[in-house]
Motif scaffolding. Structure first.
Motif, mmCIF file in Angstrom:
data_model
loop_
_atom_site.group_PDB
_atom_site.id
_atom_site.type_symbol
_atom_site.label_atom_id
_atom_site.label_comp_id
_atom_site.label_asym_id
_atom_site.label_seq_id
_atom_site.Cartn_x
_atom_site.Cartn_y
_atom_site.Cartn_z
ATOM 1 N N ARG A 44 0.833 -1.206 0.000
ATOM 2 C CA ARG A 44 0.000 0.000 0.000
ATOM 3 C C ARG A 44 0.866 1.255 0.000
ATOM 4 N NH1 ARG A 44 -3.239 -3.109 3.539
ATOM 5 N NH2 ARG A 44 -2.235 -2.149 5.346
ATOM 6 N N GLY A 48 1.160 4.242 -2.984
ATOM 7 C CA GLY A 48 0.575 5.497 -2.542
ATOM 8 C C GLY A 48 0.656 6.625 -3.559
ATOM 9 N N PRO A 51 -2.186 6.947 -7.391
ATOM 10 C CA PRO A 51 -3.373 7.781 -7.629
ATOM 11 C C PRO A 51 -3.028 9.194 -8.068
ATOM 12 C CG PRO A 51 -3.655 6.504 -5.622
ATOM 13 C CD PRO A 51 -2.234 6.297 -6.061
ATOM 14 N N VAL A 52 -1.938 9.755 -7.548
ATOM 15 C CA VAL A 52 -1.525 11.097 -7.965
ATOM 16 C C VAL A 52 -1.145 11.097 -9.438
ATOM 17 C CG1 VAL A 52 0.120 12.965 -7.564
ATOM 18 C CG2 VAL A 52 -0.730 11.610 -5.631
ATOM 19 N N GLY A 217 -7.949 7.000 -10.670
ATOM 20 C CA GLY A 217 -7.208 7.618 -9.581
ATOM 21 C C GLY A 217 -8.029 7.724 -8.315
ATOM 22 N N HIS A 221 -7.364 5.561 -4.888
ATOM 23 C CA HIS A 221 -7.139 6.300 -3.642
ATOM 24 C C HIS A 221 -8.088 5.812 -2.548
ATOM 25 C CE1 HIS A 221 -6.348 9.605 -0.894
ATOM 26 N NE2 HIS A 221 -7.645 9.827 -0.841
ATOM 27 N N GLN A 225 -7.036 3.870 0.970
ATOM 28 C CA GLN A 225 -7.444 4.381 2.277
ATOM 29 C C GLN A 225 -8.189 3.330 3.072
ATOM 30 O OE1 GLN A 225 -6.563 7.314 3.680
ATOM 31 N NE2 GLN A 225 -5.289 7.609 1.875
#
Length: 230
Positions: A44, A48, A51-52, A217, A221, A225
């Motif tokens: 994870r 991270g 998604p950006v 994205g 994300h 989370q």
């Protein structure tokens, strides 16, 4: 020699405790579960930044291909921009997206040693190299007689194919189903868009490609989370 019962009791009491605490430490199932939780947390963390990258490419495709669609006659019915300006906007957003992708990609496995770190570094560096190679291919074809109409079909398609392949490869490296689905959608968009002709192909790329990036994205994300909270 006679041993007093109390001596036997003392020796029996001095033996190591084989209680539940030691059982938990030596239980293979518990140890495996711990390793799996740590591996999931590491994966994870490594994902991270993805998604950006997806959101950056989503904006780049929506704005860049939207500008190209608005730069040709018969494209955007609400307003039109000079084609030169549209080309500059497209190039700026595309280069920015490739640069951000390379920077984040190289940092995905920062601090992790071994094959995983090597894979992340290669993946990040490949973005600008492959993208620049695709652009040079189009320039070479243009210099050898490819007219402007064919160029308007070729460049969006080749960049879509590059991005699609890169995300499929990213899915293989990080075992990410989200990236796999996105990569396949982008490949479909790049393959289908030229059949609509110019400038509608740019609208297809902006809506289908850019929209897929943005949705992927956001979904990724949210999934990350949820995994952290779990």
């Amino acid at each position: 020699m006679t041993t007093h019962p109390s001596d036997r009791d003392d020796r029996r009491d001095s033996r190591p405790d084989d209680g539940d605490g030691d059982d938990k430490l030596t239980d293979p199932a518990a140890a495996l579960a711990l390793v799996q939780r740590q591996q999931a947390a590491l994966e994870r963390d490594q994902l991270g930044g993805i998604p950006v990258i997806l959101l950056v490419w989503g904006v780049a495709w929506l704005v860049g291909f939207g500008a190209l669609w608005s730069g040709y006659a018969g494209g955007n019915p609400w307003f039109q921009v000079p084609l030169t300006v549209a080309g500059i906007v497209f190039a700026v957003f595309l280069v920015a997206a490739m640069g951000i992708s390379a920077w984040i990609g190289m940092r995905l496995n920062r601090g992790v040693r071994g094959p995983s770190n090597f894979s992340g570094a290669v993946y990040g560096i490949a973005w600008p190299i492959v993208g620049f190679g695709a652009w040079l291919m189009g320039v070479a074809l243009a210099r050898n007689g490819m007219d402007s109409e064919l160029q308007s079909l070729f460049f969006p398609a080749i960049f879509a194919l590059v991005a699609g392949v890169m995300y499929v490869m990213g899915a293989a490296i990080w075992r990410s189903l989200d990236q796999l689905v996105l990569g396949l959608i982008i490949l479909v968009a790049g393959t289908v868009a030229p059949f609509f002709g110019a400038p509608t192909n740019n609208l297809v790329m902006a809506v289908l490609g850019g929209g897929a990036f943005l949705i992927a994205g956001l979904v990724m994300h949210i999934n990350l989370q949820r995994g952290r909270r779990a």
